[in-house]
Write an enzyme that holds these catalytic residues in place. Structure first.
Site, PDB file in Angstrom:
ATOM      1  CG  HIS A  10      -8.541  11.356   2.186  1.00  0.00           C
ATOM      2  ND1 HIS A  10      -9.847  11.978   2.233  1.00  0.00           N
ATOM      3  CD2 HIS A  10      -7.721  11.990   1.373  1.00  0.00           C
ATOM      4  CE1 HIS A  10      -9.670  12.921   1.260  1.00  0.00           C
ATOM      5  NE2 HIS A  10      -8.392  13.049   0.677  1.00  0.00           N
ATOM      6  CD  GLU A  46     -13.989  17.394  14.963  1.00  0.00           C
ATOM      7  OE1 GLU A  46     -14.616  17.103  15.828  1.00  0.00           O
ATOM      8  OE2 GLU A  46     -13.482  18.682  14.595  1.00  0.00           O
ATOM      9  CG  LEU A  71      -6.149   1.514  -1.292  1.00  0.00           C
ATOM     10  CD1 LEU A  71      -7.187   1.347  -2.177  1.00  0.00           C
ATOM     11  CD2 LEU A  71      -5.555   0.373  -0.616  1.00  0.00           C
ATOM     12  N   GLY A  74       0.240   8.779  -3.165  1.00  0.00           N
ATOM     13  CA  GLY A  74       0.004  10.346  -3.914  1.00  0.00           C
ATOM     14  C   GLY A  74       0.731  11.180  -3.169  1.00  0.00           C
ATOM     15  CG  HIS A  76      -3.640  13.164   0.648  1.00  0.00           C
ATOM     16  ND1 HIS A  76      -3.845  14.483   0.527  1.00  0.00           N
ATOM     17  CD2 HIS A  76      -4.690  12.715  -0.143  1.00  0.00           C
ATOM     18  CE1 HIS A  76      -4.744  14.881  -0.029  1.00  0.00           C
ATOM     19  NE2 HIS A  76      -5.397  13.736  -0.462  1.00  0.00           N
TER      20      HIS A  76
END
Lengths: 122, 186
Positions: A10, A46, A71, A74, A76
């Site tokens: 993330h 990055e 985890l 969702g 993403h």
């Protein structure tokens, strides 16, 4: 076939939050299962996932397995990461692109949670 | 199994031996609950991962009770899950943050919620566990996840199954799309 592992993370506005994840990725590297291992970030840090994908190709990977270090299933994992991988696939059609399960899907996570609980009870 | 060994120092130093490994000190032990605390997601069905984890941990006896509660978006809330643990007889609740690292949500959002529940249920003992952090098992899990990698046509399977968990959430990315069962695009 030269295989790369792309760990999709993330990202955090506090870069030090990535320390534990980098330690885990080092453990994976040490196992020597993959020819090339790299972390790519979705936000904040990055290399970005497209940059990391390009580095896998530059390293000579013919197959890239991208594992979401997430985890939950969702938005993403369900939507954003597939979109990024589809772009990588369009940019590098000669490379085989695969998307792994997200981390939370693996049963070993239960063992880690259980150990953290036991540590709290000591 | 380590999970069945009493972790309380008072018990572990006791000369009394457990009558059997499967029933260690049952009479003396308080009813323990694990509350998995997580952020929550706007995507319908995203909480299923945590419910499945709670079911699995309870089934294998990590604690008598294992419940899941969310900070945002998903239900039940942390407070609802805490009350569910109490209603099921929990005398001790260990809150296990289902987070990779303890960031803002664990360090700032969680403590006042715990304080409020402790005030409401002063007889319930509360402990807070660490986040997942670093563990060899997480490295194993990455390798396992890579071994189960999917071809491109399956990358959106999770998104495509989300409508079956629809809870009419206006923030869900599927809301207003043809896939949303309740509010499809016009």
């Amino acid at each position: 076939m030269k295989t790369a592992l792309l760990v999709m993370v993330h990202g955090s506005p506090r870069p030090e939050s990535n320390g534990a994840m980098f330690d885990v990725v080092e453990m994976v590297k040490a196992r020597g299962v993959f020819d090339f291992v790299i972390v790519g970030f979705m936000e904040c840090n990055e290399p970005t996932i497209p940059e990391a994908a390009a580095q896998c190709v530059a390293a000579g990977a013919q197959k890239v397995v991208a594992v979401p270090y997430f985890l939950h299933s969702g938005s993403h994992v369900a939507d954003d990461l597939p979109t990024l991988l589809e772009e990588a696939r369009e940019n590098y059609p000669d490379v085989q692109w695969l998307m792994g399960d997200y981390l939370g899907r693996d049963e070993l996570v239960a063992d880690v949670v259980a150990q953290r609980v036991r540590e709290a009870l000591v | 199994m380590a999970g069945h060994v009493p972790t309380n120092a008072h018990y572990s130093h006791s000369p009394i031996r457990s009558p059997s490994p499967s029933r260690p000190f049952k009479l003396f032990r308080v009813t323990h609950a694990i509350l998995l605390f997580s952020h929550g997601s706007v995507l319908c069905g995203a909480g299923e991962t945590l419910f499945e984890l709670a079911r699995r941990m309870e089934a294998r006896g990590d604690a008598t009770i294992v419940e899941a509660g969310f900070l945002n978006y998903s239900e039940p809330t942390f407070e609802e899950a805490f009350e569910k643990c109490v209603a099921r007889g929990a005398q001790k609740i260990t809150i296990a943050p289902y987070f990779l690292v303890a960031g803002y949500f664990v360090k700032v959002s969680l403590p006042p919620k715990i304080a409020a529940m402790s005030e409401k249920f002063p007889n319930v003992q509360v402990k807070v566990a660490e986040a997942l952090k670093t563990h060899q098992f997480l490295a194993d899990a990455i390798v396992n996840c890579a071994n189960r990698a999917l071809e491109p046509e399956k990358w959106r399977d999770i998104l495509n199954t989300a409508p079956q968990f629809c809870r009419d959430n206006p923030q869900c990315p599927l809301n207003g799309t043809p896939q949303c069962p309740l509010r499809p695009s016009k």
